[in-house]
Design a protein around this motif. Sequence first.
Motif, PDB file in Angstrom:
ATOM      1  N   VAL A 188      -4.823  -8.377  23.591  1.00 27.89           N
ATOM      2  CA  VAL A 188      -4.106  -9.575  24.010  1.00 27.89           C
ATOM      3  C   VAL A 188      -2.613  -9.364  23.772  1.00 27.89           C
ATOM      4  O   VAL A 188      -2.215  -8.875  22.712  1.00 27.89           O
ATOM      5  CB  VAL A 188      -4.600 -10.800  23.212  1.00 27.89           C
ATOM      6  N   VAL A 189      -1.805  -9.751  24.750  1.00 25.05           N
ATOM      7  CA  VAL A 189      -0.347  -9.666  24.585  1.00 25.05           C
ATOM      8  C   VAL A 189       0.073 -10.695  23.541  1.00 25.05           C
ATOM      9  O   VAL A 189      -0.250 -11.875  23.650  1.00 25.05           O
ATOM     10  CB  VAL A 189       0.384  -9.929  25.925  1.00 25.05           C
ATOM     11  N   ARG A 190       0.768 -10.216  22.512  1.00 23.51           N
ATOM     12  CA  ARG A 190       1.269 -11.105  21.466  1.00 23.51           C
ATOM     13  C   ARG A 190       2.755 -11.397  21.627  1.00 23.51           C
ATOM     14  O   ARG A 190       3.235 -12.434  21.210  1.00 23.51           O
ATOM     15  CB  ARG A 190       1.015 -10.519  20.075  1.00 23.51           C
ATOM     16  N   ARG A 191       3.493 -10.460  22.242  1.00 23.92           N
ATOM     17  CA  ARG A 191       4.916 -10.686  22.502  1.00 23.92           C
ATOM     18  C   ARG A 191       5.248 -10.091  23.865  1.00 23.92           C
ATOM     19  O   ARG A 191       4.950  -8.922  24.125  1.00 23.92           O
ATOM     20  CB  ARG A 191       5.772 -10.054  21.416  1.00 23.92           C
ATOM     21  N   ALA A 192       5.863 -10.897  24.712  1.00 26.37           N
ATOM     22  CA  ALA A 192       6.248 -10.437  26.057  1.00 26.37           C
ATOM     23  C   ALA A 192       7.441  -9.501  25.961  1.00 26.37           C
ATOM     24  O   ALA A 192       8.164  -9.473  24.961  1.00 26.37           O
ATOM     25  CB  ALA A 192       6.590 -11.637  26.927  1.00 26.37           C
ATOM     26  N   ALA A 193       7.663  -8.742  27.019  1.00 23.81           N
ATOM     27  CA  ALA A 193       8.818  -7.850  27.091  1.00 23.81           C
ATOM     28  C   ALA A 193      10.100  -8.670  27.095  1.00 23.81           C
ATOM     29  O   ALA A 193      10.186  -9.706  27.760  1.00 23.81           O
ATOM     30  CB  ALA A 193       8.726  -6.987  28.346  1.00 23.81           C
ATOM     31  N   GLU A 194      11.095  -8.194  26.355  1.00 25.77           N
ATOM     32  CA  GLU A 194      12.372  -8.907  26.269  1.00 25.77           C
ATOM     33  C   GLU A 194      13.077  -9.020  27.609  1.00 25.77           C
ATOM     34  O   GLU A 194      13.820  -9.975  27.845  1.00 25.77           O
ATOM     35  CB  GLU A 194      13.290  -8.208  25.271  1.00 25.77           C
ATOM     36  N   ASP A 195      12.834  -8.055  28.494  1.00 30.53           N
ATOM     37  CA  ASP A 195      13.530  -8.091  29.790  1.00 30.53           C
ATOM     38  C   ASP A 195      12.802  -8.949  30.826  1.00 30.53           C
ATOM     39  O   ASP A 195      13.190  -8.999  31.984  1.00 30.53           O
ATOM     40  CB  ASP A 195      13.760  -6.682  30.324  1.00 30.53           C
TER      41      ASP A 195
END
Length: 89
Positions: free
Chosen positions: A62-69
């Motif tokens: 599961v994605v816990r943090r999305a990409a900053e960009d």
Amino acid sequence: MQALLSDPDTPAGVRFGQAREPVPQAGDVLIEVERFTLLLRNLEHAATLPPGSIPGFDAVGVVRRAAEDGTGPAPGTRVATLMTGNAWA
């Protein structure tokens, strides 16, 4: 975080241990790995890595943090991935 780490001093070439938390780059997402594939060829590759490296190429989680960009899936999205390493964490 808990991980399988490369360790040439063990019979399998890996051991359970603690690894540093990853620091994602601008285009990276942070995934909480739930499952990964453990194949003989992966263990053979792990034996070639420096001790303490995190082997592994594919995982689901599961994605816990999305990409900053802003690219990639949003937090909470279930994903399957093929990485260049670090999947066994």
